[in-house]
Structures are given as structure tokens and as C-alpha cells.
Design an enzyme around this catalytic site. Structure first.
Site, PDB file in Angstrom:
ATOM      1  N   GLY A 155       7.487  -6.600  -2.801  1.00  0.00           N
ATOM      2  CA  GLY A 155       7.247  -7.167  -1.465  1.00  0.00           C
ATOM      3  C   GLY A 155       6.844  -8.630  -1.624  1.00  0.00           C
ATOM      4  N   ILE A 157       3.987 -10.135  -2.185  1.00  0.00           N
ATOM      5  CA  ILE A 157       3.099 -10.512  -3.297  1.00  0.00           C
ATOM      6  C   ILE A 157       3.844 -10.402  -4.628  1.00  0.00           C
ATOM      7  CG2 ILE A 157       0.932  -9.987  -4.492  1.00  0.00           C
ATOM      8  CD1 ILE A 157      -0.146  -8.950  -1.749  1.00  0.00           C
ATOM      9  N   SER A 176      11.677  -1.401  -6.976  1.00  0.00           N
ATOM     10  CA  SER A 176      11.267  -1.444  -5.582  1.00  0.00           C
ATOM     11  C   SER A 176      12.034  -0.382  -4.824  1.00  0.00           C
ATOM     12  CB  SER A 176      11.603  -2.832  -5.034  1.00  0.00           C
ATOM     13  OG  SER A 176      10.910  -3.092  -3.859  1.00  0.00           O
ATOM     14  N   ARG A 177      11.444   0.097  -3.699  1.00  0.00           N
ATOM     15  CA  ARG A 177      12.141   1.107  -2.906  1.00  0.00           C
ATOM     16  C   ARG A 177      13.469   0.563  -2.395  1.00  0.00           C
ATOM     17  NH1 ARG A 177       7.536   2.727   1.156  1.00  0.00           N
ATOM     18  NH2 ARG A 177       7.429   0.490   0.996  1.00  0.00           N
ATOM     19  N   ALA A 237      -3.106  -4.404  -7.124  1.00  0.00           N
ATOM     20  CA  ALA A 237      -2.721  -3.709  -5.880  1.00  0.00           C
ATOM     21  C   ALA A 237      -3.852  -2.770  -5.447  1.00  0.00           C
ATOM     22  CB  ALA A 237      -1.408  -2.984  -6.076  1.00  0.00           C
ATOM     23  N   ARG A 238      -3.864  -1.558  -5.957  1.00  0.00           N
ATOM     24  CA  ARG A 238      -4.948  -0.619  -5.688  1.00  0.00           C
ATOM     25  C   ARG A 238      -5.210   0.183  -6.956  1.00  0.00           C
ATOM     26  NH1 ARG A 238      -6.156  -3.279  -2.018  1.00  0.00           N
ATOM     27  NH2 ARG A 238      -6.385  -2.718   0.187  1.00  0.00           N
ATOM     28  N   GLU A 267     -13.660   2.224  -7.054  1.00  0.00           N
ATOM     29  CA  GLU A 267     -14.430   1.003  -6.808  1.00  0.00           C
ATOM     30  C   GLU A 267     -15.716   1.309  -6.051  1.00  0.00           C
ATOM     31  OE1 GLU A 267     -10.644  -1.919  -6.240  1.00  0.00           O
ATOM     32  OE2 GLU A 267     -12.400  -2.408  -5.067  1.00  0.00           O
ATOM     33  N   HIS A 285     -12.098  -7.172  -7.750  1.00  0.00           N
ATOM     34  CA  HIS A 285     -11.280  -7.185  -6.514  1.00  0.00           C
ATOM     35  C   HIS A 285     -11.346  -8.543  -5.813  1.00  0.00           C
ATOM     36  CE1 HIS A 285      -9.389  -4.259  -3.372  1.00  0.00           C
ATOM     37  NE2 HIS A 285      -8.840  -5.465  -3.313  1.00  0.00           N
ATOM     38  N   GLY A 287      -8.561 -10.558  -5.403  1.00  0.00           N
ATOM     39  CA  GLY A 287      -7.203 -11.001  -5.058  1.00  0.00           C
ATOM     40  C   GLY A 287      -7.121 -11.963  -3.890  1.00  0.00           C
TER      41      GLY A 287
HETATM   42  C1  DGY Z   1      -5.909  -6.352   0.656  1.00  0.00           C
HETATM   43  O1  DGY Z   1      -5.833  -7.106   1.642  1.00  0.00           O
HETATM   44  O2  DGY Z   1      -5.399  -5.239   0.650  1.00  0.00           O
HETATM   45  C2  DGY Z   1      -6.640  -6.852  -0.530  1.00  0.00           C
HETATM   46  O3  DGY Z   1      -6.850  -5.882  -1.465  1.00  0.00           O
HETATM   47  C3  DGY Z   1      -7.969  -7.488  -0.095  1.00  0.00           C
HETATM   48  O4  DGY Z   1      -8.430  -8.262  -1.142  1.00  0.00           O
END
Ligand code: DGY
Length: 319
Positions: A155, A157, A176-177, A237-238, A267, A285, A287
Site C-alpha cells: 500500500g 507505506i 500484495s493482495r 505495521a502491527r 504492546e 511504536h 512510526g
Molecule cells: C497507525 O496509524 O496505525 C500507526 O501505527 C500509528 O503510529
């Protein structure tokens, strides 16, 4: 005038635009608002502006009541929101795509550089007071030029990270999908591959896909074993996309060379085995953590809430 509940501290610019039109109840504690307090405060809310640390589920939506119209998340990721529960209750859910793309890609590139050039290790040596001097073989890392970056989730990012990597002389493959815009793929020289090929050819794997049931532990022991033993894994990402225990084992046993993590499975807890490994860079975290980006995220979330309260289409609904 509607009642807007904001679940945590957000930049003043966003609060001002909400306050100009509505009654705003914003949690301003330095700690996260507790669940009980949140359930109490949302009662009677027409809009909730939520931070990613708060779980927005059926229980919370019911505590708010049937007048609730919108949940505006101040984040692009929305795994903290039960979107089907919102839809069932006729509540619009929104997020903040776009405005944090560059900031997050900057952190991905920073982690790639920190991990491959062993910057965290170097900093720890200096701060520890340990003696050191320049040496031909002292803290040798690995160059990026001519290497392959594998991007999982292409995407905005992912594409912004690819653009930066290209400027560093890297080749890019992605999984990617869907196929990305052919002009962008051509500009980046990026080739779409299946995950197993990406894992086996990449010198750095960078994770940029959304988190959900389909991506839970997408990278586990098997996927790490499929990577080169000289490769690095970066996740901005997560956290739960990567099996943290499997990653710690892989890093300890030399299955891969190193990693850089901005996000964690539980987290703010970090797997204890990661904390003692030198070949992983750990940042909390960050980002989207620039003044400009956080302001833009909060203002976009406020715009989303205001639009729905005014009976208009929000700029960035979750689809
Ligand atoms: C988001 O926007 O999903 C980011 O992880 C926030 O830092």
C-alpha cells in the site's frame, strides 16, 4: 451541538476544530484512559475520536448508546476497532490513511539502516563506557546497495519504503493482495511475487500489511526459516503479524541475521528474549511520531468526525 468523546490526548489544532462546533470531553491524563472510565465517559456520545490504544468493540458501542454516529480513529491501522460491530449499529468508522505514509516509511528505512549497520550495538558500546577503537573488523554490518528488499503489503507505506530503498540502490520485490499501479511499479522497478519467493530472495523483508485474522503470525518459524541466514526482518505495521517468540529463537540461533521492530505483539510489553539480543533494534511504536504527522492525523480524524456529525461523507471512511 453534539457530544464528542476523545479517548486520549491529541494535538490542540484538532481539539479546537471539534470545540468550535461541539461539546468535547477529552481525556487528558498522561496514562491511557482505563476501560471502566472509557465505558462511563462514552455514554451519550455522538462521536468518539479514538486512539489505537483503546478497544472499540460492541460493548463500548452499546455503552455509548444508539445516538452514536461515528468512531474516528487517530491511526491508519484499525485493528483496535470492531468494524462489523460498528456497521451493525449504523456507526461510521474512519481512519487516517495517507498523512502518516512518509513518517512511517522513514522509520522503516531507519530500522533497515540501524539493523544492517549495527547502530544500536555501537551506541550501546559507547554508552556502556566499554573501551573501543576503530578496527578493520569492528562492528561490520551489511551494505544495502545491490541487495533486495522484499515488501509485504504494497500500500502507500510499502510503496514509500520501496521508493526510499531504491534511492539506496536496492532492488524491490513485493507481495500484495493486488497488483499496484503499473506506472508506480515501473517507477520503483518493483516485481510482484508470492510470499515464499519474497522470503527466499530478499536481503531485507519489511512488513507493511494491515493486521487481522488473515495476517496473524504471517511471519512465524517456518517463514523465518525460509529467509536467507544473512537477511533482516523489519516490522513497522502491527506486532502480532510476526510471531515474536519464533523471531527471538531465529535471531538467537542465527536463522536470520537481524531485525528491527517498531511494533510488538503485546504492546507495550516486549518479548523478554528480544531484550537481551544484540541483533535486534527495538523502538517504541514511533512510526508516525513527528509533530507534523501526529497533528495531521488528529486533524484528519476530527474532520472525519465533524463530517459525519454534519451529515456529510467523511474524507477517509474505513471500507
Ligand atoms: C497507525 O496509524 O496505525 C500507526 O501505527 C500509528 O503510529
Amino acid at each position: 451541538m453534539s457530544r464528542v468523546v476523545v479517548t486520549g490526548r491529541i494535538p490542540e489544532a484538532a481539539l479546537e476544530s471539534l470545540r468550535a462546533e461541539h461539546e468535547v470531553d477529552a481525556w487528558d491524563g498522561t496514562e491511557s484512559i482505563g476501560r471502566e472510565e472509557l465505558l462511563r465517559r462514552v455514554a451519550g456520545a455522538d462521536a468518539i475520536v479514538s486512539l489505537l490504544t483503546e478497544r472499540i468493540d460492541g460493548e463500548l458501542l452499546d455503552a455509548a448508546g444508539p445516538q452514536l454516529k461515528v468512531v474516528a480513529n487517530v491511526a491508519v491501522g484499525y485493528d483496535n476497532i470492531d468494524v462489523p460491530a460498528c456497521t451493525e449499529r449504523g456507526v461510521t468508522a474512519t481512519n487516517t490513511p495517507g498523512v502518516l505514509t512518509d513518517a512511517t516509511a522513514d522509520i522503516a528505512l531507519s530500522l533497515i539502516l540501524m539493523a544492517t549497520r549495527r547502530l544500536g550495538e555501537g551506541e550501546r558500546i559507547i554508552r556502556s563506557g566499554e573501551s573501543w577503537k576503530w578496527g578493520m573488523f569492528f562492528l561490520l554490518g551489511s551494505s544495502l546497495q545491490g541487495k533486495t528488499l522484499g515488501i509485504i503489503g504494497m500500500g502507500g507505506i510499502g510503496q514509500a519504503t520501496a521508493r526510499r530503498a531504491k534511492a539506496f540502490g536496492m532492488e524491490v520485490v513485493y507481495q500484495s493482495r493486488s497488483e499496484i499501479d503499473p506506472d508506480i511499479a515501473a517507477e520503483l522497478g518493483a516485481r510482484r511475487v508470492e510470499l515464499d519467493e519474497l522470503l527466499s530472495v530478499s536481503d531485507v523483508v519489511s512488513v507493511h500489511c494491515p493486521y487481522g485474522p488473515a495476517t496473524h503470525h504471517l511471519i512465524g518459524a517456518e517463514e523465518l526459516a525460509a529467509m536467507k541466514d544473512t537477511a533482516y526482518l523489519v516490522n513497522t505495521a502491527r506486532g502480532p503479524i510476526v510471531d515474536e517468540a519464533a523471531l527471538a529463537t531465529a535471531l538467537r540461533e542465527g536463522v536470520i541475521a537481524g531485525a528491527g521492530l517498531d511494533v510488538f505483539e503485546n504492546e507495550p510489553q516486549v518479548h523478554p528474549e528480544l531484550l537481551v539480543l544484540d541483533n535486534v533494534v527495538l523502538v517504541p511504536h514511533l512510526g508516525s511520531a513527528t509533530v507534523e504527522t501526529r497533528t495531521a492525523m488528529a486533524v484528519l480524524a476530527a474532520d472525519n468526525a465533524l463530517a459525519v456529525l454534519n451529515g456529510q461523507q467523511p474524507p477517509t471512511p474505513i471500507r
